[in-house]
Scaffold this motif. Structure first.
Motif, short mmCIF file in Angstrom:
data_model
loop_
_atom_site.label_atom_id
_atom_site.label_comp_id
_atom_site.label_asym_id
_atom_site.label_seq_id
_atom_site.Cartn_x
_atom_site.Cartn_y
_atom_site.Cartn_z
N TYR A 47 37.61 6.72 18.40
CA TYR A 47 38.31 6.71 19.69
C TYR A 47 37.38 6.12 20.76
O TYR A 47 36.21 6.50 20.85
CB TYR A 47 38.70 8.13 20.09
CG TYR A 47 39.80 8.73 19.26
CD1 TYR A 47 41.09 8.87 19.78
CD2 TYR A 47 39.56 9.18 17.96
CE1 TYR A 47 42.11 9.44 19.03
CE2 TYR A 47 40.58 9.74 17.19
CZ TYR A 47 41.85 9.87 17.73
OH TYR A 47 42.86 10.42 16.97
N GLN A 48 37.92 5.23 21.58
CA GLN A 48 37.08 4.69 22.64
C GLN A 48 37.92 4.09 23.78
O GLN A 48 39.10 3.79 23.62
CB GLN A 48 36.11 3.64 22.10
CG GLN A 48 36.75 2.34 21.66
CD GLN A 48 35.71 1.33 21.20
OE1 GLN A 48 34.71 1.68 20.56
NE2 GLN A 48 35.94 0.06 21.54
N ASP A 49 37.29 3.93 24.88
CA ASP A 49 37.87 3.27 26.05
C ASP A 49 36.71 2.74 26.89
O ASP A 49 35.56 3.19 26.74
CB ASP A 49 38.73 4.24 26.87
CG ASP A 49 39.46 3.55 28.01
OD1 ASP A 49 39.78 2.35 27.90
OD2 ASP A 49 39.70 4.20 29.05
N TYR B 265 41.91 11.28 29.34
CA TYR B 265 40.78 11.90 30.04
C TYR B 265 40.88 11.62 31.54
O TYR B 265 41.57 10.68 31.98
CB TYR B 265 39.44 11.40 29.49
CG TYR B 265 39.14 9.94 29.76
CD1 TYR B 265 38.41 9.55 30.90
CD2 TYR B 265 39.58 8.94 28.88
CE1 TYR B 265 38.14 8.21 31.15
CE2 TYR B 265 39.30 7.60 29.12
CZ TYR B 265 38.58 7.24 30.26
OH TYR B 265 38.32 5.92 30.51
N LEU C 152 41.05 7.49 25.64
CA LEU C 152 40.34 7.11 24.41
C LEU C 152 41.38 6.82 23.34
O LEU C 152 42.23 7.67 23.03
CB LEU C 152 39.42 8.25 23.96
CG LEU C 152 38.38 8.73 24.97
CD1 LEU C 152 37.60 9.92 24.42
CD2 LEU C 152 37.44 7.60 25.37
N LYS D 11 40.59 2.53 33.84
CA LYS D 11 40.47 2.73 32.40
C LYS D 11 41.10 1.54 31.69
O LYS D 11 42.25 1.17 31.99
CB LYS D 11 41.19 4.02 31.99
CG LYS D 11 40.78 5.25 32.78
CD LYS D 11 41.73 6.41 32.47
CE LYS D 11 41.47 7.59 33.37
NZ LYS D 11 42.46 8.69 33.14
N ASN E 66 42.52 5.37 19.46
CA ASN E 66 42.19 5.12 18.06
C ASN E 66 42.91 3.84 17.66
O ASN E 66 44.13 3.83 17.47
CB ASN E 66 42.63 6.31 17.20
CG ASN E 66 42.23 6.17 15.74
OD1 ASN E 66 41.92 5.07 15.27
ND2 ASN E 66 42.26 7.28 15.02
N ASN F 115 45.38 9.17 20.48
CA ASN F 115 44.70 8.91 21.76
C ASN F 115 44.28 10.24 22.39
O ASN F 115 44.86 11.30 22.09
CB ASN F 115 45.60 8.15 22.73
CG ASN F 115 46.75 9.00 23.24
OD1 ASN F 115 47.60 9.44 22.45
ND2 ASN F 115 46.79 9.23 24.55
#
Length: 245
Positions: free
Chosen positions: A234-236, A173, A154, A147, A156, A170
């Motif tokens: 939010y992303q990763d 996951y 994820l 990750k 922000n 965040n």
């Protein structure tokens, strides 16, 4: 077998009554043992000479050349047959290796009449499943899940200010890759179900095994966090790497 002497020689031997012709057993000898020559006329001349001299006795004469070289009852040749198979890994992901999983709106509790401890909480886990029909490597290999944001998951990136006792920016996951393979890296072994999992608290996870080929299923699960979520994107970036060793 042959009668070595000619008819004329036999007649002389018969008249003298002192010599007798018989079958000759040939064996390997050096050519030219009789008078330095190897032809049959020399043998005949020698036999006639014995008869004319009035000698009494028994003689056989033979001549044969030996092998041209030492005989070899068994001969062996060997061939080293060679070729090379290059190391390779495959993971089919359609026409591209870069993909997007968009959860769209991540639902939070927006009810105004809710308990304060539930306001802005994520409503339910976010899940995704990715199936690939072809994956694997033809040599000892690793399967790595990583990750980009590490255990934060994820993230922000523009969350602004917030009460960190009540909110978070965040969403952690987990991701699990499931396939059929073997962990034996020293010999052939029957494959069995394998799963490598990067849990919510893991930045990455590595599986090591022998050559395998199988379909692969990725299961992504973002459980509801313990705090409310700050608004924003939010992303990763999740990377799945198959690498031959």
């Amino acid at each position: 077998m042959k009668k070595l002497l000619s008819a004329a020689a036999l007649a002389l031997l018969s008249t003298a009554g002192v010599a007798q012709a018989d079958d000759i057993a040939f064996s390997g000898q050096t050519p030219g043992v009789f008078g330095g020559t190897s032809n049959h006329s020399s043998l005949l001349g020698y036999a006639v000479g014995v008869v004319l001299s009035g000698g009494v006795g028994y003689n056989q004469f033979g001549l044969n050349a030996g092998n041209t070289q030492t005989a070899s009852p068994t001969v062996t040749n060997t061939w080293l047959i060679k070729g090379t198979v290059t190391k390779d890994c495959s993971y089919y992901g359609g026409s591209s290796t870069a993909h997007t999983l968009d959860f769209g709106t991540i639902g939070v509790n927006t009810n105004s009449n809710t308990n304060v401890n539930s306001a802005f909480d994520m409503v339910s886990p976010a899940t995704a499943v990715v199936n690939s029909t072809t994956a694997g490597c033809n040599f000892n290999n690793t399967v790595t899940l990583s990750k980009q944001n590490g255990a934060q998951g994820l993230l922000n990136g523009a969350a602004g200010g917030y009460d960190s006792n009540e909110f978070q920016a965040n969403i952690p996951y987990s991701v699990a890759a499931s396939f059929q393979g073997t962990t034996n890296t020293s010999a052939g072994a029957a494959g069995s179900p394998q799963t490598v999992t990067a849990a919510t608290g893991d930045a990455s996870k590595v599986w090591t095994g022998g050559a395998w080929r199988s379909d692969m299923t990725l299961t992504i699960n973002a459980p509801t966090p313990g705090k409310a979520l700050v608004a924003g994107n939010y992303q990763d970036t999740l990377t799945v790497e198959l690498k031959a060793l």
